[in-house]
Design a protein around this motif. Sequence first.
Motif, short mmCIF file in Angstrom:
data_model
loop_
_atom_site.label_atom_id
_atom_site.label_comp_id
_atom_site.label_asym_id
_atom_site.label_seq_id
_atom_site.Cartn_x
_atom_site.Cartn_y
_atom_site.Cartn_z
N PHE A 150 0.96 -1.26 0.08
CA PHE A 150 0.16 -0.08 -0.04
C PHE A 150 0.86 1.13 -0.12
O PHE A 150 0.84 2.18 -0.83
N ALA A 151 1.77 1.40 1.15
CA ALA A 151 2.74 2.70 0.93
C ALA A 151 3.52 2.75 -0.22
O ALA A 151 3.87 3.80 -0.57
N TYR A 152 3.98 1.58 -0.80
CA TYR A 152 4.78 1.51 -2.02
C TYR A 152 4.02 2.22 -3.16
O TYR A 152 4.63 2.98 -3.93
N ARG A 153 3.04 1.59 -3.26
CA ARG A 153 1.99 2.39 -4.19
C ARG A 153 1.70 3.64 -4.21
O ARG A 153 1.80 4.38 -5.05
N ILE A 269 -6.58 0.74 -6.23
CA ILE A 269 -7.54 0.42 -5.36
C ILE A 269 -7.77 -1.09 -5.15
O ILE A 269 -7.64 -1.78 -4.02
N ALA A 270 -7.97 -1.90 -6.33
CA ALA A 270 -7.91 -3.33 -6.29
C ALA A 270 -6.62 -4.07 -5.64
O ALA A 270 -7.15 -5.00 -4.67
N MET A 271 -5.66 -3.50 -6.07
CA MET A 271 -4.32 -4.10 -5.37
C MET A 271 -4.25 -3.98 -4.17
O MET A 271 -3.90 -4.81 -3.17
N ILE A 272 -4.45 -2.79 -3.58
CA ILE A 272 -4.51 -2.59 -2.03
C ILE A 272 -5.66 -3.28 -1.35
O ILE A 272 -5.15 -3.71 -0.35
N LEU A 273 -6.87 -3.14 -1.80
CA LEU A 273 -7.74 -3.82 -1.08
C LEU A 273 -7.59 -5.42 -1.15
O LEU A 273 -7.69 -5.89 -0.19
N GLY A 274 -6.99 -6.10 -2.19
CA GLY A 274 -6.58 -7.41 -2.10
C GLY A 274 -5.49 -7.62 -1.32
O GLY A 274 -5.66 -8.64 -0.53
N GLY A 275 -4.51 -6.86 -1.32
CA GLY A 275 -3.35 -7.19 -0.31
C GLY A 275 -3.98 -6.90 1.31
O GLY A 275 -3.54 -7.76 2.00
N PHE A 276 -4.66 -5.88 1.35
CA PHE A 276 -5.03 -5.80 2.90
C PHE A 276 -6.04 -6.90 3.34
O PHE A 276 -5.80 -7.43 4.22
N ILE A 277 -6.91 -7.26 2.51
CA ILE A 277 -7.88 -8.45 2.82
C ILE A 277 -7.11 -9.80 2.91
O ILE A 277 -7.43 -10.42 3.66
N ILE A 324 -10.74 -7.23 -10.83
CA ILE A 324 -10.86 -8.69 -10.33
C ILE A 324 -9.30 -9.13 -10.38
O ILE A 324 -8.88 -9.86 -9.49
N GLU A 325 -8.56 -9.00 -11.56
CA GLU A 325 -7.32 -9.44 -11.80
C GLU A 325 -6.24 -9.08 -10.46
O GLU A 325 -5.36 -9.35 -10.07
N ASN A 326 -6.56 -7.64 -10.35
CA ASN A 326 -5.33 -6.86 -9.31
C ASN A 326 -5.75 -7.51 -8.11
O ASN A 326 -4.93 -7.45 -7.12
N PHE A 327 -7.30 -7.24 -7.56
CA PHE A 327 -7.47 -7.74 -6.55
C PHE A 327 -7.06 -9.27 -6.13
O PHE A 327 -6.47 -9.34 -4.92
N CYS A 328 -7.18 -10.11 -7.03
CA CYS A 328 -6.41 -11.56 -6.84
C CYS A 328 -5.13 -11.47 -6.73
O CYS A 328 -4.34 -12.25 -5.89
N SER A 329 -4.53 -10.82 -7.43
CA SER A 329 -2.88 -10.62 -7.49
C SER A 329 -2.70 -9.93 -6.21
O SER A 329 -1.39 -10.41 -5.64
#
Length: 414
Positions: A150-153, A269-277, A324-329
């Motif tokens: 998250f902080a990196y992005r 948003i998707a990548m951060i949300l996926g990583g946090f969850i 979807i792809e970034n969330f799962c990633s």
Amino acid sequence: MPAITGKILINHRLLAILVLGFASGLPLALTGATLQAWFTEAHVSLKAIGVLSLLGIPYTLKFLWAPIMDYYGFSSLGKRKSWILLTQLALVMTLLILSQMNPAYQTAQIGFIALLIAFFSASQDISINAYTTDVLHPEERGLGAAYSVFAYRVALLVSGGLALIAADYMGFAATYQCMALLMLLTMIPTYFAPRVVETVSSSHSLYQNTLKSLMDLLQRDKIILILLFILFYKFGDALALSLITNFLLHGLGFTLTEVGLAYKIVSFIAMILGGFIGGIILTRWNIYRALIIFGIAQAFSNLTFALLAYTGKDFLLMTSAVFIENFCSGLSTAALLAFMMSLCNHRFTATQFALLSAVSSLARVFLGPVAAFMVENVGWISFFIWSFVLCFPGIILLTLLKQEVLCHEHATTG
């Protein structure tokens, strides 16, 4: 597994990881997209701008000097924090030097200083990854990975998009000075970050210490399978994304604005949300279960692009596929980073994590030409179906490593 509490979700260790994640991401765009924009505005030749891509070399070779950061340390702060502070100070100084230069007349000199910045940035990454691995408790590793991403992005947005906006108003020189100031400010929380309990090296030389760190890793049970798993776990995902911009722009005919909106906002948003969850789930699940389920989700997410290729230009479907792809990633990345942390011996964290991360990045670095060949011969739909299929070798390898993954999860070697 521990219950999710406020102490697990945020504490002084995780706050430190947030700051260090920002510091890690800040220099990347400053030697990448932002520097390219500065060169372009200064009417530097396209050939010279193309050479800037070579500035990424230190990030791929950082494992070569990582042993130095395991063996030597400075001051009472300990090895990890002292190296982080030293590289941050070097980044502040080189960014300030760069800000005083003119790309129209000092192209080669700027290239050299930018290479130094990339070297210090890669070195900072080595130290931060080692610190993160050493300071976090086992149940915090998933969240720590999510917070770091998250902080990196956020830092990439600051040194990429926001830096370009700032340069439009006050010029690139002042913008780079502001970035140097931001890096300087990160040194304050770095200094006060929790100190890692470190073991004293028993080796009498850097060579012996490096050899011990490699032997410690390579003598693990099923280490060849483990390295192959790390290489192939995100192989299909990396393949699918290697030409995604070309697919959206030329394959489907989306505009730059539409693609920019999807990737600068939706994917963030998707990548951060996926990583946090994923990090929260990892406080309840064991790593093996998370790697399996997140890996399967990652595989099926690639099929959304196959559906998009079949359907044709559809902005809603495109943004949905990107999300979807970034969330799962994000889910799978959190799990993989947590697993790599669990593999590291605290005496050799810098060397071992740098080596493991280099293995995990090989697919992303070298799959471009392979992807282009596949698209030319089978088309976009079959290409994305193959990216789905090629996610499963890593998952199959994981099933063969179940016992090793579970054993490493809560082990604290050193």
